[in-house]
Design an enzyme around this catalytic site. Sequence first.
Site, PDB file in Angstrom:
ATOM      1  N   MET A   5       1.006  -1.149   0.133  1.00 38.50           N
ATOM      2  CA  MET A   5      -0.036   0.100  -0.162  1.00 38.50           C
ATOM      3  C   MET A   5       0.996   1.138  -0.091  1.00 38.50           C
ATOM      4  SD  MET A   5      -2.921  -1.489   0.041  1.00 38.50           S
ATOM      5  CE  MET A   5      -3.025  -3.053   0.051  1.00 38.50           C
ATOM      6  N   CYS A   6       0.331   2.281  -0.328  1.00 42.97           N
ATOM      7  CA  CYS A   6       1.227   3.746  -0.517  1.00 42.97           C
ATOM      8  C   CYS A   6       0.261   4.883  -0.407  1.00 42.97           C
ATOM      9  CB  CYS A   6       1.908   3.619  -1.407  1.00 42.97           C
ATOM     10  SG  CYS A   6       3.246   2.464  -2.036  1.00 42.97           S
TER      11      CYS A   6
END
Length: 428
Positions: A5-6
């Site tokens: 995720m980011c």
Amino acid sequence: MRGIMCDILVATSKTTREKISIFAKNSDRDVNESQIIEYIPRMKHEENEVKLTYVSFPQVKETYSIIISRPWWIWGAEMGVNEHGLVIGNTAVFTKIRLSSKGILGMDILRLALERCQSARDALKFMVDIIENYGQGGNCSFEKKFIYSNSFIIVDPNEAWVLETAGRHWVSKKIDNVYSISNALTISDDWDQASDSVLSLSRKPNFSFSGYFSDRIYTVLARGRERREFTYKLLKAREGEITLEYMMYILRSHSFDPYNPVKGSMRDICMHYGGLLRPSQTASSLISEIRSTGISTHWFTGTSLPCLSLYKPLYIDIKPPEALSKQSSNKYSDESYWWRFERFARMFQTRYSEYIGKYSKDRNEIQEEIIQLEKTYRIDKKKREELVEYSFKKENELLGKWSIKTGKYPLLYELWWKRANSKARLVI
């Protein structure tokens, strides 16, 4: 749920106190996936092809100097900068389009653009040409199967763009003020540019790019829309007064306060590993102050968990400390700066609630000192070299001061961490 995720934020010069553009990204990856900070100088090439993570791609005669933060086993990068002040970051987005298990990663596209493009607009064109003509694909996880499309934020001293994709379909939008992206498509029908395929689809009544292509289940599980809403709201709240320190505050933030990693969630911006339903952890972080004149400053952690890390200044004309680029892996190594910090972080988290208040005070005092020194040292290359070295020295001193005796987790959480540490051959 898979563990990549980011979150990426950008504030253009119209919205910052110093009238510069600021890019910020937390790269969230699998818990044992170390990242390295790598400086690659401008180079001339005689070979016809360059080997990416999975496939080969036509090489050019000369590539620009770059600094990138990349997972240890990937050719491409989660985020990076080049000698022309171009900064790019990517995020995974979950779409209905199936991709090949061998192909060009979004991270590979990012690095190719940094090596070959001088401006955000040039990079945007270059990247969509790859997406349309070659497609994207390839497994993005070392320990499991995880294939996804990508969204990107592309920034230079004068412009900023968001590019969102679903396989070979894409849309882009120029960012005038502030913007943020996470693990969910954000552009509905308000794009500035789009692929021919999207333009054709848009003839349908009420067509929405995000609505049409999003995989609803994975998008919901990733909590990308919630994290994006959180970061975008914070950016809008300070529009016109956004600073480096404010971006640090956002990237170090959690979804509740006082924070306890045991009760953390996929809603956290500074994400802490939490087992099956929270397999991601922030592996590296970057904030870039992008100046149209003078020296741009790129604040890398080179370590996980921004809430425990210092942001250290790096510059495109100064090679980063060698320890940052020591080849690492998903196994603990004393030679790896990332892993040495990670050992401290995992010990600290066993008593996080007990220590974080005082630790944050110590961290903030050192961080503010480094920020103030950077303002005066920036114009002198020799002074900047000294400051880079000093910043890493201060982080090592901070970790040495906080000699942690490990505590205990609740049983299930303890089991998840024991498994992760065992896989990494890490003893704490």
